[in-house]
Design a protein around this motif. Structure first.
Motif, PDB file in Angstrom:
ATOM      1  N   UNK A   1       0.841  -1.188   0.000  1.00  0.00           N
ATOM      2  CA  UNK A   1       0.000   0.000   0.000  1.00  0.00           C
ATOM      3  C   UNK A   1       0.882   1.246   0.000  1.00  0.00           C
ATOM      4  N   UNK A   2       0.517   2.197  -0.821  1.00  0.00           N
ATOM      5  CA  UNK A   2       1.261   3.459  -0.898  1.00  0.00           C
ATOM      6  C   UNK A   2       0.947   4.328   0.311  1.00  0.00           C
ATOM      7  N   UNK A   3       1.915   5.146   0.677  1.00  0.00           N
ATOM      8  CA  UNK A   3       1.745   6.072   1.782  1.00  0.00           C
ATOM      9  C   UNK A   3       1.074   7.350   1.286  1.00  0.00           C
ATOM     10  N   UNK A   4       0.124   7.880   2.073  1.00  0.00           N
ATOM     11  CA  UNK A   4      -0.454   9.196   1.802  1.00  0.00           C
ATOM     12  C   UNK A   4       0.160  10.147   2.819  1.00  0.00           C
ATOM     13  N   UNK A   5       0.820  11.178   2.311  1.00  0.00           N
ATOM     14  CA  UNK A   5       1.623  12.051   3.155  1.00  0.00           C
ATOM     15  C   UNK A   5       1.230  13.506   2.945  1.00  0.00           C
ATOM     16  N   UNK A   6       1.094  14.252   4.035  1.00  0.00           N
ATOM     17  CA  UNK A   6       0.851  15.694   3.952  1.00  0.00           C
ATOM     18  C   UNK A   6       2.163  16.372   3.567  1.00  0.00           C
ATOM     19  N   UNK A   7       2.119  17.174   2.518  1.00  0.00           N
ATOM     20  CA  UNK A   7       3.318  17.861   2.049  1.00  0.00           C
ATOM     21  C   UNK A   7       3.236  19.346   2.361  1.00  0.00           C
ATOM     22  N   UNK A   8       4.415  19.928   2.603  1.00  0.00           N
ATOM     23  CA  UNK A   8       4.531  21.360   2.848  1.00  0.00           C
ATOM     24  C   UNK A   8       5.895  21.817   2.330  1.00  0.00           C
ATOM     25  N   UNK A   9       6.213  23.079   2.510  1.00  0.00           N
ATOM     26  CA  UNK A   9       7.477  23.618   2.002  1.00  0.00           C
ATOM     27  C   UNK A   9       8.685  22.890   2.590  1.00  0.00           C
ATOM     28  N   UNK A  10       8.575  22.416   3.818  1.00  0.00           N
ATOM     29  CA  UNK A  10       9.700  21.772   4.491  1.00  0.00           C
ATOM     30  C   UNK A  10      10.010  20.371   3.948  1.00  0.00           C
ATOM     31  N   UNK A  11       8.999  19.633   3.476  1.00  0.00           N
ATOM     32  CA  UNK A  11       9.247  18.254   3.049  1.00  0.00           C
ATOM     33  C   UNK A  11       8.955  17.993   1.577  1.00  0.00           C
ATOM     34  N   UNK A  12       8.509  18.991   0.831  1.00  0.00           N
ATOM     35  CA  UNK A  12       8.093  18.785  -0.559  1.00  0.00           C
ATOM     36  C   UNK A  12       9.236  18.266  -1.432  1.00  0.00           C
ATOM     37  N   UNK A  13      10.323  19.029  -1.510  1.00  0.00           N
ATOM     38  CA  UNK A  13      11.427  18.661  -2.412  1.00  0.00           C
ATOM     39  C   UNK A  13      12.012  17.296  -2.076  1.00  0.00           C
TER      40      UNK A  13
END
Length: 104
Positions: A1-13
């Motif tokens: 199963x793929x992970x669903x992750x909240x993204x923001x400026x700190x972890x996007x790249x």
């Protein structure tokens, strides 16, 4: 199963730099976004663990929305090793998303 992750400026790249990543730009007040959220949960259940689904709340991450010129939501980008390989707007079907990820 793929992970669903909240993204923001700190972890996007860091998140999109390797592998296959689907990024959903959305907002909680957007009805089509909520519809797509349910579809993405179904998609995640069918994907291998090495695929990531990222969600960017545009209300909380305006800088990312501006950077990627997100004018309408939901807006989906599929990345492969840090490069955008697909770009879709609006609610997409589960088969279309699975196909796009398979061909990334």
């Amino acid at each position: 199963m793929a992970e669903i992750k909240e993204l923001n400026a700190a972890n996007f790249d860091e998140t999109v730099k390797s592998g296959v990543v689907l990024v959903d730009f959305w907002a909680p007040w957007c009805n089509p976004c909520r519809m797509l959220g349910g579809i993405l949960e179904q998609v995640a259940a069918e994907l291998p663990a090495d695929v990531t689904i990222g969600k960017v709340n545009i209300d909380e991450n305006r800088d990312l929305a501006v950077k990627f010129e997100v004018m309408n939501i939901p807006r989906i980008f599929i990345y492969k090793d840090g490069k955008i390989v697909n770009d879709m707007s609006g609610v997409q079907s589960k088969p279309k998303l699975l196909d796009a990820l398979k061909n990334a």
